[in-house]
Design a protein around this motif. Structure first.
Motif, short mmCIF file in Angstrom:
data_model
loop_
_atom_site.label_atom_id
_atom_site.label_comp_id
_atom_site.label_asym_id
_atom_site.label_seq_id
_atom_site.Cartn_x
_atom_site.Cartn_y
_atom_site.Cartn_z
N LYS A 49 63.26 19.34 11.78
CA LYS A 49 62.37 20.49 11.62
C LYS A 49 60.95 20.06 11.94
CE LYS A 49 61.71 19.62 6.65
NZ LYS A 49 61.80 20.17 5.28
N ASP A 50 60.07 21.07 12.09
CA ASP A 50 58.65 20.75 12.19
C ASP A 50 58.04 20.88 10.80
OD1 ASP A 50 58.08 23.49 11.82
OD2 ASP A 50 57.79 23.87 13.96
N THR A 51 56.76 21.13 10.71
CA THR A 51 56.07 21.05 9.42
C THR A 51 55.76 22.39 8.78
OG1 THR A 51 53.96 20.93 10.61
CG2 THR A 51 55.01 18.84 10.03
N PRO A 78 60.77 16.07 9.24
CA PRO A 78 59.91 16.48 10.37
C PRO A 78 60.04 15.51 11.54
CG PRO A 78 58.70 16.55 8.29
CD PRO A 78 59.99 15.84 8.02
N MET A 79 60.54 16.01 12.67
CA MET A 79 60.75 15.20 13.87
C MET A 79 60.61 16.10 15.09
SD MET A 79 61.47 11.96 13.32
CE MET A 79 62.57 11.34 14.57
N ASP A 180 46.17 14.68 19.69
CA ASP A 180 46.21 15.84 18.80
C ASP A 180 47.66 16.25 18.62
OD1 ASP A 180 46.09 18.27 17.54
OD2 ASP A 180 44.61 19.17 18.88
N CYS A 181 48.18 16.08 17.43
CA CYS A 181 49.59 16.36 17.16
C CYS A 181 49.84 17.76 16.60
CB CYS A 181 50.15 15.31 16.20
SG CYS A 181 50.16 13.64 16.89
N ALA A 182 48.83 18.61 16.63
CA ALA A 182 48.97 20.03 16.25
C ALA A 182 49.42 20.21 14.80
CB ALA A 182 49.94 20.74 17.20
N ASN A 183 49.20 19.19 13.96
CA ASN A 183 49.70 19.23 12.58
C ASN A 183 51.19 19.58 12.56
OD1 ASN A 183 47.21 18.67 11.16
ND2 ASN A 183 46.54 20.73 11.77
N GLY A 184 51.89 19.05 13.57
CA GLY A 184 53.29 19.42 13.76
C GLY A 184 54.24 18.25 13.64
N ALA A 185 55.36 18.38 14.31
CA ALA A 185 56.50 17.48 14.12
C ALA A 185 56.23 16.04 14.51
CB ALA A 185 57.70 18.01 14.89
N LEU A 240 49.79 17.61 21.93
CA LEU A 240 51.18 18.07 21.81
C LEU A 240 51.20 19.43 21.13
CD1 LEU A 240 52.66 14.69 20.54
CD2 LEU A 240 52.63 15.52 22.90
N ASP A 241 52.35 20.10 21.19
CA ASP A 241 52.48 21.36 20.46
C ASP A 241 53.26 21.10 19.17
OD1 ASP A 241 54.97 20.97 21.64
OD2 ASP A 241 55.37 23.11 21.86
N GLY A 242 53.58 22.17 18.45
CA GLY A 242 54.15 22.03 17.11
C GLY A 242 55.44 21.24 17.04
N ASP A 243 56.28 21.34 18.07
CA ASP A 243 57.53 20.56 18.03
C ASP A 243 57.53 19.44 19.06
OD1 ASP A 243 57.83 22.23 20.25
OD2 ASP A 243 59.99 22.44 19.98
N ALA A 244 56.39 19.22 19.71
CA ALA A 244 56.15 18.05 20.57
C ALA A 244 57.05 17.99 21.80
CB ALA A 244 56.28 16.75 19.77
N ASP A 245 57.47 19.15 22.31
CA ASP A 245 58.22 19.12 23.57
C ASP A 245 57.34 19.47 24.76
OD1 ASP A 245 57.94 21.84 23.14
OD2 ASP A 245 60.06 22.33 23.41
N ARG A 246 56.05 19.66 24.52
CA ARG A 246 55.13 19.91 25.63
C ARG A 246 53.81 19.19 25.37
NH1 ARG A 246 53.25 26.14 25.72
NH2 ARG A 246 55.44 26.59 25.26
N LEU A 247 53.02 19.03 26.41
CA LEU A 247 51.72 18.38 26.26
C LEU A 247 50.72 18.94 27.25
CD1 LEU A 247 51.33 14.94 28.01
CD2 LEU A 247 53.16 16.51 28.60
#
Length: 446
Positions: A49-51, A78-79, A180-185, A240-247
Motif C-alpha cells: 500500500k501507499d501512505t 508502505p511500498m 521528493d517522494c510525495a510523502n508516498g510509498a 516520484l508520485d504517491g506510489d512511485a511508478d512515475r517520475l
C-alpha cells in the motif's frame, strides 16, 4: 460487456464512496482469491500500500477477503507499486495487490492487481473478477482459512533489486541528489537506494501523515523540488508520485524534465549501447511530436498507444520493445521491471549523467517540444463528443492543423471530463483549435 469497477489502472475512487469501501474491498479480495485458486498448492497473495490514511481500512478488508477463501496473505506495508510486482514474483505468490490511488489526493484510494508473473491483470482476468463480485462465493472450511503475516525485509529486497538495475561500474559518489517522494510509498526506499550507491541526498516529501500524500509535492507538483534543487545546490532532482511508478526530473537550474525527454534519453542511449529492442520506443498519443522527430532523426520509431501505461505495456510485450512510457512520467523498462518504476528509471538517468560528465541541463533537454496545449472540460452527463456541433468543431480543428500538428480528444477514464489536446508548430493555431473544441463541448454539455 464493459467493465464496471476496473478502469484504466485498477479500481479507483473516493474512499468510503462507490466502489472504494471496506465492504467492496473485501469482496474484491474474495473474488480475486477465488479467481487465482489454481492447483493444489498453498495459495498466497502479496499486499502492499501507499501512505494514505484509508490504506489501513482497505488492507484489513482485503486480508479478510483473501483469507476467507483460503489464501495466505503476505503484508508488505508502505511500498512502491513496482515493489509489489517484484515481490509477487519473488515470493511465488498467485496474485499481488497494491492499494493506492497513485498521484491522486489522499481522499481517493485504489486497488491494483498483479498476476503471478508480476504483470498487471489482463482484461479477461479483470472481467472474470468483476463477474464474481456479484456472486455468493464458496468460502474456505474452518481448517483451510488463510493466515496473514508481515515480512520485515520487504524494503531491503526491493532496494537490492533497484540497485541491480544500475551498471556495476557506476557509482553515484560526488552527486548531490534532491529527491521528493510525495510523502508516498517510496519515502523510505528511494532515498536509501540512492544513498547506498554513494550519493548525497536532500530528501523532501518523506514525512507522511496519512493525509499529505501528493499534497503540493511529488511529480505532479514539482515546484517544491525545483526550489529544493536550487536552494541546496543539488546536481539533479528526482520527483516520484504517491506510489512511485512515475517520475519527473529537475535539472540543476530548476527546470523540469518530463517523461518525453526521459524516454528520449534512455531510448537513444540504450540504442547506442545495443540494448534497445524493437527498434524504437512505445509511448501514448499524448507524447510530444518533438519526441517523435527526435527519435526519427536517430533511425528509431515512436509507436503510439492509447493513454494508459497498461496499453504501453501491452504493446511493448506483444511487439518486443523494452523501453516505453508516458509524458506524465511513467517509465517502463522491461529489462528491469514488469511495470512502471520511477526509481529504476531515475537510476538510468543518473547513470547517463555520471557517464557523460555533463551537467543535467546539458544532458536532459534533448529536443525542443512543439507547442502543446491540454485542457479538460467537465460535463455532467451524456456523450458530448457525439453531438454534431462538437464533431464539426473537431473536423475544423483537424483541418487547421493538417500537416503541421496533431489533435487528441478523449474522455477521461477516471472522471467526467473530456480531455482536449492539440500540438503543432504554430502556437496560435494550437490555442485556437483547443479553444474552439472546448467551447463546443461546453455548449453541448450545458
Amino acid at each position: 460487456m464493459g467493465k464496471q469497477f476496473f478502469g484504466t489502472d485498477g479500481i479507483r475512487g473516493r474512499t468510503n464512496q462507490g466502489a472504494m469501501t471496506a465492504a467492496t474491498a473485501m469482496k474484491v479480495g474474495q473474488a480475486a482469491g477465488s479467481r487465482f485458486l489454481r492447483g493444489d498448492h498453498r495459495h498466497r497473495v502479496v499486499i502492499g500500500k501507499d501512505t494514505r490514511l484509508s490504506g489501513y481500512m482497505l488492507e484489513n478488508a482485503m486480508v479478510a477477503g483473501f483469507t476467507s477463501v483460503g489464501m495466505d496473505v503476505v503484508l508488505l506495508g508502505p511500498m512502491p507499486t513496482p515493489a509489489v510486482a517484484l515481490l509477487t514474483r519473488e515470493l511465488r505468490a498467485d496474485v499481488g495487490v497494491m492499494i493506492s490511488a497513485s498521484h491522486n489526493p489522499y481522499q481517493d484510494n485504489g486497488i491494483k492487481l498483479f498476476g503471478p508473473d508480476g504483470y498487471k491483470l489482463s482484461d479477461e482476468d479483470e472481467l472474470a473478477i468483476e463477474a464474481l463480485l456479484g456472486k455468493d462465493l464458496a468460502l474456505a472450511d474452518a481448517e483451510d482459512i488463510g493466515r496473514a503475516r508481515r515480512i520485515d525485509d520487504a524494503r531491503g529486497r526491493y532496494i537490492h533489486a533497484v540497485k541491480r538495475s544500475l551498471p556495476e561500474d557506476i557509482r553515484l559518489d560526488g552527486l548531490k541528489i534532491a529527491i521528493d517522494c510525495a510523502n508516498g510509498a517510496a519515502y523510505q526506499v528511494a532515498p536509501s537506494a540512492f544513498w547506498e550507491l554513494g550519493a548525497e541526498i536532500v530528501a523532501v516529501g518523506v514525512n507522511p501523515n496519512g493525509k499529505n500524500i501528493n499534497a503540493r509535492c511529488g511529480s505532479t507538483h514539482p515546484e517544491l523540488l525545483q526550489e529544493t534543487v536550487v536552494s541546496s545546490g543539488a546536481d539533479i532532482g528526482i520527483a516520484l508520485d504517491g506510489d512511485a511508478d512515475r517520475l519527473i526530473v529537475v535539472d540543476e537550474k530548476g527546470q523540469t524534465v518530463d517523461g518525453d525527454q526521459i524516454m528520449a534519453l534512455i531510448g537513444s542511449q540504450w540504442a547506442e549501447q545495443g540494448r534497445l529492442t524493437g527498434g524504437g520506443v512505445v509511448a501514448t498519443v499524448m507524447s510530444n511530436l518533438g519526441l517523435e522527430r527526435f527519435l526519427q532523426g536517430r533511425g528509431l520509431d515512436l509507436v503510439r498507444t492509447k493513454v494508459g501505461d497498461r496499453h504501453v505495456l501491452e504493446k511493448m510485450r506483444s511487439a518486443g520493445y523494452n523501453v516505453g512510457g508516458e509524458q506524465s512520467g511513467h517509465m517502463i523498462l522491461l529489462d528491469h521491471a514488469t511495470t512502471g518504476d520511477g526509481t529504476v528509471a531515475a537510476l538510468q538517468v543518473l547513470a547517463a549523467l555520471v557517464k557523460s560528465g555533463k551537467r543535467a541541463s546539458e544532458l536532459l533537454h534533448l529536443f525542443d517540444p512543439v507547442p502543446q496545449l491540454l485542457r479538460n472540460v467537465r460535463f455532467a452527463g451524456g456523450k458530448p463528443l457525439e453531438v454534431d456541433r462538437v464533431k464539426a468543431a473537431i473536423a475544423d480543428a483537424e483541418a487547421s492543423l493538417a500537416g503541421k500538428g496533431r489533435l487528441v480528444i478523449r474522455p477521461s477514464g477516471t472522471e467526467p471530463v473530456i480531455r482536449v489536446m492539440a500540438e503543432g508548430d504554430n502556437a496560435g493555431d494550437v490555442e485556437a483549435a483547443v479553444a474552439s473544441i472546448c467551447l463546443a463541448v461546453e455548449e453541448a454539455a450545458a
